[in-house]
Design a protein around this motif. Structure first.
Motif, PDB file in Angstrom:
ATOM      1  N   TYR A  98       0.809  -1.216   0.000  1.00 19.57           N
ATOM      2  CA  TYR A  98       0.000   0.000   0.000  1.00 19.57           C
ATOM      3  C   TYR A  98       0.845   1.271   0.000  1.00 19.57           C
ATOM      4  CZ  TYR A  98      -3.853   3.171   1.158  1.00 19.57           C
ATOM      5  OH  TYR A  98      -4.778   4.192   1.133  1.00 19.57           O
ATOM      6  N   GLU A  99       1.812   1.373   0.866  1.00 16.42           N
ATOM      7  CA  GLU A  99       2.567   2.612   1.012  1.00 16.42           C
ATOM      8  C   GLU A  99       3.496   2.881  -0.162  1.00 16.42           C
ATOM      9  OE1 GLU A  99       2.043   4.962   3.115  1.00 16.42           O
ATOM     10  OE2 GLU A  99       0.464   3.784   4.093  1.00 16.42           O
ATOM     11  N   THR A 100       4.032   1.846  -0.767  1.00 15.53           N
ATOM     12  CA  THR A 100       5.021   2.034  -1.826  1.00 15.53           C
ATOM     13  C   THR A 100       4.440   1.932  -3.233  1.00 15.53           C
ATOM     14  OG1 THR A 100       5.576  -0.324  -1.711  1.00 15.53           O
ATOM     15  CG2 THR A 100       6.890   1.199  -0.368  1.00 15.53           C
ATOM     16  N   LYS A 101       3.373   1.154  -3.406  1.00 15.21           N
ATOM     17  CA  LYS A 101       2.841   0.900  -4.741  1.00 15.21           C
ATOM     18  C   LYS A 101       1.911   2.016  -5.218  1.00 15.21           C
ATOM     19  CE  LYS A 101       1.825  -1.958  -8.245  1.00 15.21           C
ATOM     20  NZ  LYS A 101       2.660  -2.817  -9.046  1.00 15.21           N
ATOM     21  N   LEU A 102       1.150   2.602  -4.304  1.00 14.07           N
ATOM     22  CA  LEU A 102       0.168   3.614  -4.691  1.00 14.07           C
ATOM     23  C   LEU A 102       0.723   5.015  -4.493  1.00 14.07           C
ATOM     24  CD1 LEU A 102      -3.066   2.035  -3.132  1.00 14.07           C
ATOM     25  CD2 LEU A 102      -2.165   1.777  -5.458  1.00 14.07           C
ATOM     26  N   LYS A 105      -1.402  10.781  -4.132  1.00 14.17           N
ATOM     27  CA  LYS A 105      -2.697  11.310  -4.555  1.00 14.17           C
ATOM     28  C   LYS A 105      -3.789  10.275  -4.403  1.00 14.17           C
ATOM     29  CE  LYS A 105      -5.541  14.213  -6.670  1.00 14.17           C
ATOM     30  NZ  LYS A 105      -5.987  15.480  -6.034  1.00 14.17           N
ATOM     31  N   ILE A 106      -3.571   9.079  -4.924  1.00 13.38           N
ATOM     32  CA  ILE A 106      -4.634   8.081  -4.879  1.00 13.38           C
ATOM     33  C   ILE A 106      -4.879   7.634  -3.444  1.00 13.38           C
ATOM     34  CG2 ILE A 106      -3.323   5.928  -5.165  1.00 13.38           C
ATOM     35  CD1 ILE A 106      -6.479   6.887  -7.147  1.00 13.38           C
ATOM     36  N   LYS A 107      -3.839   7.618  -2.606  1.00 12.87           N
ATOM     37  CA  LYS A 107      -4.049   7.251  -1.198  1.00 12.87           C
ATOM     38  C   LYS A 107      -4.914   8.290  -0.488  1.00 12.87           C
ATOM     39  CE  LYS A 107       0.384   6.445  -0.493  1.00 12.87           C
ATOM     40  NZ  LYS A 107       1.687   6.067   0.130  1.00 12.87           N
ATOM     41  N   LYS A 108      -4.755   9.558  -0.836  1.00 18.63           N
ATOM     42  CA  LYS A 108      -5.617  10.588  -0.254  1.00 18.63           C
ATOM     43  C   LYS A 108      -7.061  10.408  -0.705  1.00 18.63           C
ATOM     44  CE  LYS A 108      -2.081  14.227   0.151  1.00 18.63           C
ATOM     45  NZ  LYS A 108      -1.659  15.563  -0.342  1.00 18.63           N
ATOM     46  N   MET A 109      -7.254  10.023  -1.959  1.00 19.21           N
ATOM     47  CA  MET A 109      -8.598   9.815  -2.480  1.00 19.21           C
ATOM     48  C   MET A 109      -9.264   8.607  -1.819  1.00 19.21           C
ATOM     49  SD  MET A 109      -7.727  10.636  -6.495  1.00 19.21           S
ATOM     50  CE  MET A 109      -9.323  10.077  -7.093  1.00 19.21           C
ATOM     51  N   ILE A 110      -8.497   7.549  -1.635  1.00 21.53           N
ATOM     52  CA  ILE A 110      -9.034   6.361  -0.957  1.00 21.53           C
ATOM     53  C   ILE A 110      -9.434   6.705   0.469  1.00 21.53           C
ATOM     54  CG2 ILE A 110      -8.463   4.052  -0.118  1.00 21.53           C
ATOM     55  CD1 ILE A 110      -6.543   3.823  -2.551  1.00 21.53           C
ATOM     56  N   ALA A 111      -8.563   7.448   1.151  1.00 18.03           N
ATOM     57  CA  ALA A 111      -8.861   7.835   2.540  1.00 18.03           C
ATOM     58  C   ALA A 111     -10.101   8.717   2.604  1.00 18.03           C
ATOM     59  CB  ALA A 111      -7.659   8.538   3.149  1.00 18.03           C
ATOM     60  N   ALA A 112     -10.268   9.603   1.628  1.00 15.51           N
ATOM     61  CA  ALA A 112     -11.436  10.482   1.610  1.00 15.51           C
ATOM     62  C   ALA A 112     -12.721   9.671   1.405  1.00 15.51           C
ATOM     63  CB  ALA A 112     -11.289  11.526   0.510  1.00 15.51           C
ATOM     64  N   TYR A 113     -12.663   8.679   0.537  1.00 12.43           N
ATOM     65  CA  TYR A 113     -13.840   7.828   0.342  1.00 12.43           C
ATOM     66  C   TYR A 113     -14.177   7.093   1.637  1.00 12.43           C
ATOM     67  CZ  TYR A 113     -17.021   4.415  -1.732  1.00 12.43           C
ATOM     68  OH  TYR A 113     -18.116   3.641  -2.017  1.00 12.43           O
ATOM     69  N   ILE A 326      -2.186  -4.578  -6.752  1.00 13.36           N
ATOM     70  CA  ILE A 326      -3.153  -3.684  -6.103  1.00 13.36           C
ATOM     71  C   ILE A 326      -3.365  -2.399  -6.912  1.00 13.36           C
ATOM     72  CG2 ILE A 326      -2.420  -4.563  -3.855  1.00 13.36           C
ATOM     73  CD1 ILE A 326      -1.190  -1.774  -3.327  1.00 13.36           C
ATOM     74  N   GLY A 327      -2.820  -2.348  -8.127  1.00 10.34           N
ATOM     75  CA  GLY A 327      -2.800  -1.092  -8.866  1.00 10.34           C
ATOM     76  C   GLY A 327      -4.019  -0.759  -9.695  1.00 10.34           C
ATOM     77  N   ALA A 328      -5.080  -1.574  -9.636  1.00  8.45           N
ATOM     78  CA  ALA A 328      -6.267  -1.293 -10.459  1.00  8.45           C
ATOM     79  C   ALA A 328      -6.858   0.066 -10.129  1.00  8.45           C
ATOM     80  CB  ALA A 328      -7.310  -2.389 -10.284  1.00  8.45           C
ATOM     81  N   VAL A 329      -6.923   0.407  -8.851  1.00  5.76           N
ATOM     82  CA  VAL A 329      -7.509   1.681  -8.434  1.00  5.76           C
ATOM     83  C   VAL A 329      -6.729   2.851  -9.023  1.00  5.76           C
ATOM     84  CG1 VAL A 329      -6.205   1.633  -6.255  1.00  5.76           C
ATOM     85  CG2 VAL A 329      -8.264   3.043  -6.447  1.00  5.76           C
ATOM     86  N   GLU A 330      -5.412   2.742  -9.067  1.00  7.94           N
ATOM     87  CA  GLU A 330      -4.567   3.806  -9.625  1.00  7.94           C
ATOM     88  C   GLU A 330      -4.763   3.922 -11.130  1.00  7.94           C
ATOM     89  OE1 GLU A 330      -1.781   6.757  -8.818  1.00  7.94           O
ATOM     90  OE2 GLU A 330      -1.439   5.040  -7.497  1.00  7.94           O
ATOM     91  N   GLN A 331      -4.779   2.779 -11.817  1.00 11.20           N
ATOM     92  CA  GLN A 331      -4.902   2.808 -13.276  1.00 11.20           C
ATOM     93  C   GLN A 331      -6.247   3.363 -13.708  1.00 11.20           C
ATOM     94  OE1 GLN A 331      -3.614  -0.621 -15.588  1.00 11.20           O
ATOM     95  NE2 GLN A 331      -5.308  -0.312 -17.008  1.00 11.20           N
ATOM     96  N   TRP A 332      -7.326   2.942 -13.052  1.00  6.91           N
ATOM     97  CA  TRP A 332      -8.641   3.454 -13.434  1.00  6.91           C
ATOM     98  C   TRP A 332      -8.707   4.974 -13.248  1.00  6.91           C
ATOM     99  CZ3 TRP A 332     -11.133  -1.538 -11.467  1.00  6.91           C
ATOM    100  CH2 TRP A 332     -11.785  -2.205 -12.521  1.00  6.91           C
ATOM    101  N   TYR A 333      -8.079   5.480 -12.201  1.00  6.45           N
ATOM    102  CA  TYR A 333      -8.072   6.932 -11.998  1.00  6.45           C
ATOM    103  C   TYR A 333      -7.356   7.626 -13.145  1.00  6.45           C
ATOM    104  CZ  TYR A 333      -6.837  11.472  -9.972  1.00  6.45           C
ATOM    105  OH  TYR A 333      -6.659  12.818  -9.754  1.00  6.45           O
ATOM    106  N   GLN A 334      -6.215   7.097 -13.574  1.00  7.82           N
ATOM    107  CA  GLN A 334      -5.486   7.706 -14.683  1.00  7.82           C
ATOM    108  C   GLN A 334      -6.265   7.595 -15.990  1.00  7.82           C
ATOM    109  OE1 GLN A 334      -2.922   9.563 -14.225  1.00  7.82           O
ATOM    110  NE2 GLN A 334      -2.714   9.045 -12.050  1.00  7.82           N
ATOM    111  N   MET A 335      -7.009   6.517 -16.175  1.00  5.47           N
ATOM    112  CA  MET A 335      -7.869   6.400 -17.350  1.00  5.47           C
ATOM    113  C   MET A 335      -8.970   7.450 -17.298  1.00  5.47           C
ATOM    114  SD  MET A 335      -7.993   2.224 -17.361  1.00  5.47           S
ATOM    115  CE  MET A 335      -9.322   2.006 -18.543  1.00  5.47           C
ATOM    116  N   ASN A 336      -9.525   7.694 -16.112  1.00  7.76           N
ATOM    117  CA  ASN A 336     -10.531   8.752 -15.932  1.00  7.76           C
ATOM    118  C   ASN A 336      -9.989  10.099 -16.345  1.00  7.76           C
ATOM    119  OD1 ASN A 336     -12.821   8.063 -13.189  1.00  7.76           O
ATOM    120  ND2 ASN A 336     -11.896   6.604 -14.569  1.00  7.76           N
ATOM    121  N   ARG A 337      -8.728  10.374 -15.992  1.00  7.26           N
ATOM    122  CA  ARG A 337      -8.143  11.702 -16.189  1.00  7.26           C
ATOM    123  C   ARG A 337      -7.504  11.899 -17.562  1.00  7.26           C
ATOM    124  NH1 ARG A 337      -7.359  15.030 -11.683  1.00  7.26           N
ATOM    125  NH2 ARG A 337      -6.832  16.478 -13.362  1.00  7.26           N
ATOM    126  N   ALA A 338      -7.386  10.841 -18.348  1.00 12.71           N
ATOM    127  CA  ALA A 338      -6.726  10.950 -19.651  1.00 12.71           C
ATOM    128  C   ALA A 338      -7.476  11.913 -20.567  1.00 12.71           C
ATOM    129  CB  ALA A 338      -6.631   9.576 -20.304  1.00 12.71           C
TER     130      ALA A 338
END
Length: 542
Positions: A98-102, A105-113, A326-338
């Protein structure tokens, strides 16, 4: 120029969400939340609040399951899920990566959710399934992603094979799934690019689509579908591009048979050495009436992954890509922002999302298909469809690059599609990806392995030199079978419609009905009903 997106889903109506600080949640006439906030993190908080408003029970069920507590609510069926998630080791992988792979930014978003869910629970204690105990940790959400992606790769089916003593069977049964179509403006009468997003998900439950529109002052602006517990859109459209997912059927997991020591308990052989299985013990509670009964189970781990003693007294290990990533959450976010194809392709190159076909279109009229996945580099000396021996040469650790996967960009035919059929049939025949010997280790459906939806689409698209938006919708909503009926495990199904009544006099009335069938499937079409019932009976004999 504009891109038209056809998004076909169903989502429940619900009440208006209350305003939360600077977060605004508006509901349109269908109840879909449009969530706006200064930052992406605040949008995630608002999305969590909206999802909880609409279906807090499902959000809770998912989170309780990944915490190993679903059995306390659902009883026996829930505790089975609790232990399956434990056995797959998702929690340990998330805690290690968790700490090294993500990214921060995405960790802040996960925490906010997670904060959004927890604060909703604090304001609505009467809706909590397990009183005074419900709390979501950011790690829980990533475990939830891993579980969802694992379901898409069908690795859970292989786990059930192991536990049900059916591991000798090859994984040849391909389930039903989704449709996606993209058409270039070169083939439309209105000079517009079309995309059909038609994912076949359930109407309710953990993996039903939840539609939302997310927008922040940081530039995140996307409309589409996500699952309960998802912090981004999984497929949909932003102002520049759009994409659809369909389930693909590459080989994302393998079953290994371990050679056990004849005398030393729980020791297995690897490269001439006897290694001990690592033993793990998990505890859970199961609801029985008003009681909660504690139970425990042991599971083992080898170098090959979670390891189980089957009913046939053999030991099998399950190695699956989604259990390591564990990177699906990160990749989907980048796809959203493309904002263009290069940025979208860059997001795909992360290979955090380890499965699913992608059909893509953008405002510059790029259309793109890829049978996306994170495919292990495997030796061609083994049959990866069955059980493989546990050896160092079968212990894969590396993965094929994205460019090795079947894909098509901007074909001259000006269309691409997938209906869960072979990735080697994704556009006109002359421009299809070429199946290589590498597919022996990748496990995609071979070229020519089609389904009725893919065949029917090709029949329809061939009728148009160019098509209008109305033509495109007719293709999307077409309910007619193709001229050569088949399924992936019954290639000669067409014979059912050409039986000789003289040879089968007892069936002459039924044969006459099928002879007149127009291959359409309206609700009042009795010939279609007879055909479906007949095929169902045939399947039971396979």
């Amino acid at each position: 120029m504009k891109i038209i997106v056809f998004l076909y889903c169903f989502f429940p109506l619900s009440l208006l969400a209350q305003e939360l600080t600077q977060i605004e949640i508006f509901r349109d006439q269908w109840g879909v939340p449009h969530i706006y906030a200064p930052t992406d993190e605040e949008v995630c908080y608002g999305l969590a609040w909206a999802q909880c408003e609409d279906d807090f029970q499902t959000v809770q069920e998912q989170m309780l399951a990944v915490q190993g507590r679903y059995g306390e609510v659902a009883g026996k069926s829930g505790v089975v899920i609790d232990f399956a998630i434990h056995f797959m080791g998702f929690r340990e992988v998330v805690e290690a990566q968790y700490e090294t792979k993500l990214s921060p930014k995405i960790k802040k978003m996960i925490a906010a959710y997670a904060d959004g869910v927890n604060n909703y629970a604090a304001h609505h204690p009467e809706e909590i399934l397990l009183k005074d105990t419900f709390h979501v940790h950011p790690h829980d959400l990533v475990v939830g992603y891993m579980l969802g992606v694992t379901q898409l790769t069908e690795a859970t089916n292989k786990l059930l094979d192991i536990l049900s003593n059916e591991v000798e069977m090859k994984q040849s049964d391909i389930p039903k799934g989704s449709n996606a179509i993209a058409v270039s403006k070169r083939k439309t009468t209105s000079d517009e690019t079309f995309l059909a997003i038609n994912s076949h998900q359930p109407m309710e439950g953990w993996y039903s689509w939840y539609e939302a529109h997310l927008g922040s002052e940081e530039g995140w602006n996307i409309l589409g579908g996500t699952f309960p517990g998802g912090i981004t859109i999984f497929h949909g459209a932003n102002e520049h591009l759009a994409w659809a997912h369909t389930v693909n059927h590459a080989d994302f997991s393998d079953i290994y048979e371990l050679k056990m020591h004849p005398e030393k308990k729980n020791f297995y052989e690897l490269d001439g050495k006897w290694l001990p299985l690592k033993e793990k013990k998990y505890k859970a509670k199961v609801k029985l009436g008003f009681l909660k009964i504690p139970i425990s189970r042991r599971v083992y781990e080898s170098e090959f992954g979670p390891t189980f003693k089957s009913k046939n007294d053999k030991y099998y290990a399950l190695r699956f890509v989604s259990g390591q990533e564990i990177g699906a959450v990160e990749q989907w976010y980048q796809m959203n922002r493309a904002s263009d194809f290069q940025e979208f392709k860059s997001a795909l190159s992360q290979q955090g999302l380890v499965c699913t076909n992608i059909v893509y279109a953008d405002e510059k009229d790029n259309i793109y298909y890829i049978s996306n996945g994170k495919i292990p580099v495997r030796s061609a000396d083994y049959d990866w469809e069955g059980v493989v021996p546990a050896r160092s040469e079968t212990l894969w650790t590396d993965f094929l690059p994205l460019d090795s996967l079947p894909q098509v960009l901007n074909p001259e035919a000006a269309y691409i599609f997938n209906t869960n059929n072979s990735p080697y049939n994704s556009t006109a025949a002359a421009e299809n990806p070429v199946e290589s010997p590498l597919n022996k280790t990748m496990g995609y459906q071979e070229q020519g392995i089609e389904n009725n939806r893919s065949q029917r689409f090709l029949e329809l698209i061939a009728q148009y030199e160019k098509l209008s938006w109305e033509d495109f919708k007719r293709i999307k909503f077409d309910r007619t079978y193709p001229q050569q009926l088949q399924t992936t495990n019954m290639r000669n199904l067409e014979l059912l419609l050409h039986l000789d009544a003289k040879k089968y006099p007892d069936l002459s009335d039924a044969i006459a009905v099928l002879d007149k069938w127009n291959r359409e499937t309206e609700l009042d079409n009795t010939s279609a009903a007879l055909f479906i019932c007949s095929v169902s009976q045939l399947f039971e004999q396979l």
